[in-house]
Design an enzyme around this catalytic site. Sequence first.
Site, PDB file in Angstrom:
ATOM      1  N   HIS A  40      -3.459   6.189  -3.104  1.00  0.00           N
ATOM      2  CA  HIS A  40      -3.437   4.765  -2.767  1.00  0.00           C
ATOM      3  C   HIS A  40      -2.013   4.247  -2.582  1.00  0.00           C
ATOM      4  O   HIS A  40      -1.739   3.447  -1.685  1.00  0.00           O
ATOM      5  CB  HIS A  40      -4.157   3.983  -3.880  1.00  0.00           C
ATOM      6  N   GLU A 100      -1.414  -7.256   2.372  1.00  0.00           N
ATOM      7  CA  GLU A 100      -1.564  -8.533   3.072  1.00  0.00           C
ATOM      8  C   GLU A 100      -0.231  -9.143   3.512  1.00  0.00           C
ATOM      9  O   GLU A 100      -0.210 -10.098   4.285  1.00  0.00           O
ATOM     10  CB  GLU A 100      -2.321  -9.530   2.187  1.00  0.00           C
ATOM     11  N   PHE A 152      12.558  -6.407   3.816  1.00  0.00           N
ATOM     12  CA  PHE A 152      11.614  -5.616   3.030  1.00  0.00           C
ATOM     13  C   PHE A 152      12.077  -5.603   1.576  1.00  0.00           C
ATOM     14  O   PHE A 152      12.884  -4.775   1.175  1.00  0.00           O
ATOM     15  CB  PHE A 152      11.534  -4.192   3.590  1.00  0.00           C
ATOM     16  N   CYS A 193       5.475  -5.473  -5.144  1.00  0.00           N
ATOM     17  CA  CYS A 193       5.720  -4.311  -5.987  1.00  0.00           C
ATOM     18  C   CYS A 193       4.500  -3.398  -5.939  1.00  0.00           C
ATOM     19  O   CYS A 193       3.389  -3.825  -6.254  1.00  0.00           O
ATOM     20  CB  CYS A 193       5.990  -4.765  -7.419  1.00  0.00           C
ATOM     21  N   THR A 231      -3.526   8.324  -7.663  1.00  0.00           N
ATOM     22  CA  THR A 231      -4.214   8.640  -6.407  1.00  0.00           C
ATOM     23  C   THR A 231      -3.264   8.438  -5.223  1.00  0.00           C
ATOM     24  O   THR A 231      -2.132   7.990  -5.383  1.00  0.00           O
ATOM     25  CB  THR A 231      -5.440   7.718  -6.208  1.00  0.00           C
TER      26      THR A 231
END
Length: 156
Positions: free
Chosen positions: A89, A59, A114, A81, A87
């Site tokens: 993900h 988001e 960033f 973080c 997985t």
Amino acid sequence: MKVIEGVIPAPQAKIAIVVSRFNSFINDRLVEGALDTLKRQGQIADENITLVKVPGAVELPLAAKRLAKSKQFDGIVALGCVIRGGTAHFEYVSGECAKGLAQVALEAEIPVAFGVLTTENIEQAIERAGTKAGNKGVEAALSTLEMINVMNALGA
């Protein structure tokens, strides 16, 4: 030869920090580092800093885009973080977050730092949130301040 290089103090700058709530025990330390840097080194007053909290790293780009489009801010510090799990993900979240934040900076033409940790494990995250490896929130805030001054020097 003309050299354009940013400096850190930006006392008139208006800064937004957008931070993920997921992994807040790490992200809170990143925010502390960023806020301290903006105030002490950037010489920015509290009233010129806005903190926005979003659910997760995915988001961050959307919130950063809305902040950038408002034209109320000279720079955005994105903090979060993402810790690798078992997985794929991790790759999706970290990759889309990085691409999205870079896109916001390019489209809005304002600095978007960033400051999202992408780590293999919790120990690495802790190290980068204020222990052995420093505080990446500090680094993101410094980058934002310097780039605000570089962009101002470059003009329209």
